[in-house]
Design a protein around this motif. Structure first.
Motif, PDB file in Angstrom:
ATOM      1  N   TYR A 118      31.589  39.169  42.872  1.00  0.00           N
ATOM      2  CA  TYR A 118      32.281  38.004  42.334  1.00  0.00           C
ATOM      3  C   TYR A 118      32.842  38.296  40.944  1.00  0.00           C
ATOM      4  N   GLU A 119      32.031  38.874  40.076  1.00  0.00           N
ATOM      5  CA  GLU A 119      32.447  39.065  38.688  1.00  0.00           C
ATOM      6  C   GLU A 119      33.418  40.231  38.516  1.00  0.00           C
TER       7      GLU A 119
ATOM      8  N   ALA B 259      35.858  31.705  34.322  1.00  0.00           N
ATOM      9  CA  ALA B 259      35.606  33.112  34.002  1.00  0.00           C
ATOM     10  C   ALA B 259      36.044  34.056  35.124  1.00  0.00           C
ATOM     11  N   HIS B 260      35.826  33.639  36.395  1.00  0.00           N
ATOM     12  CA  HIS B 260      36.014  34.586  37.497  1.00  0.00           C
ATOM     13  C   HIS B 260      36.781  34.033  38.694  1.00  0.00           C
ATOM     14  N   GLY B 261      37.164  32.771  38.674  1.00  0.00           N
ATOM     15  CA  GLY B 261      37.848  32.190  39.814  1.00  0.00           C
ATOM     16  C   GLY B 261      36.876  31.625  40.837  1.00  0.00           C
ATOM     17  N   CYS B 262      37.406  31.198  41.956  1.00  0.00           N
ATOM     18  CA  CYS B 262      36.581  30.683  43.053  1.00  0.00           C
ATOM     19  C   CYS B 262      35.938  31.862  43.778  1.00  0.00           C
ATOM     20  N   PRO B 263      34.635  31.852  43.998  1.00  0.00           N
ATOM     21  CA  PRO B 263      33.994  32.986  44.663  1.00  0.00           C
ATOM     22  C   PRO B 263      34.504  33.229  46.078  1.00  0.00           C
ATOM     23  N   VAL B 264      34.845  32.164  46.790  1.00  0.00           N
ATOM     24  CA  VAL B 264      35.371  32.321  48.158  1.00  0.00           C
ATOM     25  C   VAL B 264      36.803  32.847  48.099  1.00  0.00           C
ATOM     26  N   GLY B 265      37.622  32.212  47.273  1.00  0.00           N
ATOM     27  CA  GLY B 265      39.023  32.595  47.195  1.00  0.00           C
ATOM     28  C   GLY B 265      39.227  34.010  46.700  1.00  0.00           C
ATOM     29  N   THR B 266      38.467  34.410  45.676  1.00  0.00           N
ATOM     30  CA  THR B 266      38.650  35.751  45.133  1.00  0.00           C
ATOM     31  C   THR B 266      38.246  36.819  46.140  1.00  0.00           C
ATOM     32  N   LEU B 267      37.147  36.586  46.856  1.00  0.00           N
ATOM     33  CA  LEU B 267      36.709  37.579  47.854  1.00  0.00           C
ATOM     34  C   LEU B 267      37.696  37.670  49.010  1.00  0.00           C
ATOM     35  N   CYS B 268      38.114  36.521  49.529  1.00  0.00           N
ATOM     36  CA  CYS B 268      39.073  36.525  50.645  1.00  0.00           C
ATOM     37  C   CYS B 268      40.383  37.199  50.244  1.00  0.00           C
ATOM     38  N   ASN B 269      40.846  36.922  49.042  1.00  0.00           N
ATOM     39  CA  ASN B 269      42.094  37.502  48.563  1.00  0.00           C
ATOM     40  C   ASN B 269      41.981  39.018  48.434  1.00  0.00           C
ATOM     41  N   GLU B 270      40.876  39.485  47.859  1.00  0.00           N
ATOM     42  CA  GLU B 270      40.712  40.927  47.687  1.00  0.00           C
ATOM     43  C   GLU B 270      40.599  41.651  49.029  1.00  0.00           C
ATOM     44  N   LEU B 271      39.804  41.103  49.940  1.00  0.00           N
ATOM     45  CA  LEU B 271      39.625  41.770  51.232  1.00  0.00           C
ATOM     46  C   LEU B 271      40.914  41.766  52.046  1.00  0.00           C
TER      47      LEU B 271
END
Length: 199
Positions: free
Chosen positions: A19-20, A98-110
């Motif tokens: 996440y971070e 600080a880091h965005g939405c944990p779901v959104g950031t992971l889905c976007n990166e993957l």
């Protein structure tokens, strides 16, 4: 510490680091160091980073289901349950800025990586989507319940992205207030009163 506790510690640390820092930027060494484990102990539990990712996603799915069940138990009406979803932007505002939405950031990166786990991660959004759609259906909006759920998901993700970009806490509060006002316009008064009586 037993094997199951050690494994869970690894997953918890990996979840935080993914996440971070992001999945790709996080190494085995980073996770092992933050978990306070030797390489040998670490590899006993996980052989690849993809195995850890699968465990992280599985843990997030379980936690999300638990949150949705708690909202269903603790709210008086479907509208109040939907407000609980909207208010996670305020509850988690410091982390989001600080880091965005944990779901959104992971889905976007993957998705960018075209990673095999991208659809598994998207299940997290599907859990929220389906749950929100059920709440809207109970408010008398069966015909467009899914569209309303997607709209609310879209808007919350937009707020999270801009909150991360601008670090503006007041913006989050304003948008949450606007989403609550929007929710009121989507729910006929008769549906709101009927839903409260049926709970």
């Amino acid at each position: 510490m037993g094997a199951s506790e050690t494994r869970q510690q690894i997953v918890d640390v990996a979840d935080r680091l993914f996440y971070e820092r992001g999945f790709e930027a996080t190494s085995f060494a980073d996770i092992a160091r933050d978990a306070g484990l030797s390489r040998g102990n670490f590899y006993y539990h996980f052989k690849t980073k993809d195995e850890i990712l699968a465990a992280v996603i599985g843990g997030r799915v379980e936690k999300t289901r638990a949150i949705l069940e708690a909202w269903a138990r603790n709210a008086d009406s479907p509208a109040d349950r939907i407000r609980s979803f909207v208010h996670i932007l305020i509850t988690n505002r410091t982390r989001i800025m600080a880091h965005g939405c944990p779901v959104g950031t992971l889905c976007n990166e993957l998705a960018k990586l075209d990673h095999a786990a991208k659809e598994d991660a998207a299940r997290l959004f599907s859990l929220f989507r389906d749950w929100l759609a059920r709440q809207f259906a109970m408010l008398g909006r069966e015909a467009d319940a899914d569209a309303l759920a997607l709209h609310l998901l879209m808007r919350s993700q937009g707020v999270a992205v801009l909150a991360t970009a601008f670090r503006d806490e007041a913006f989050i509060y304003r948008e949450v207030s606007d989403m609550e006002a929007w929710l009121q316009t989507q729910c006929p008064a008769t549906s709101l009163s009927r839903s409260r009586q049926s709970v």
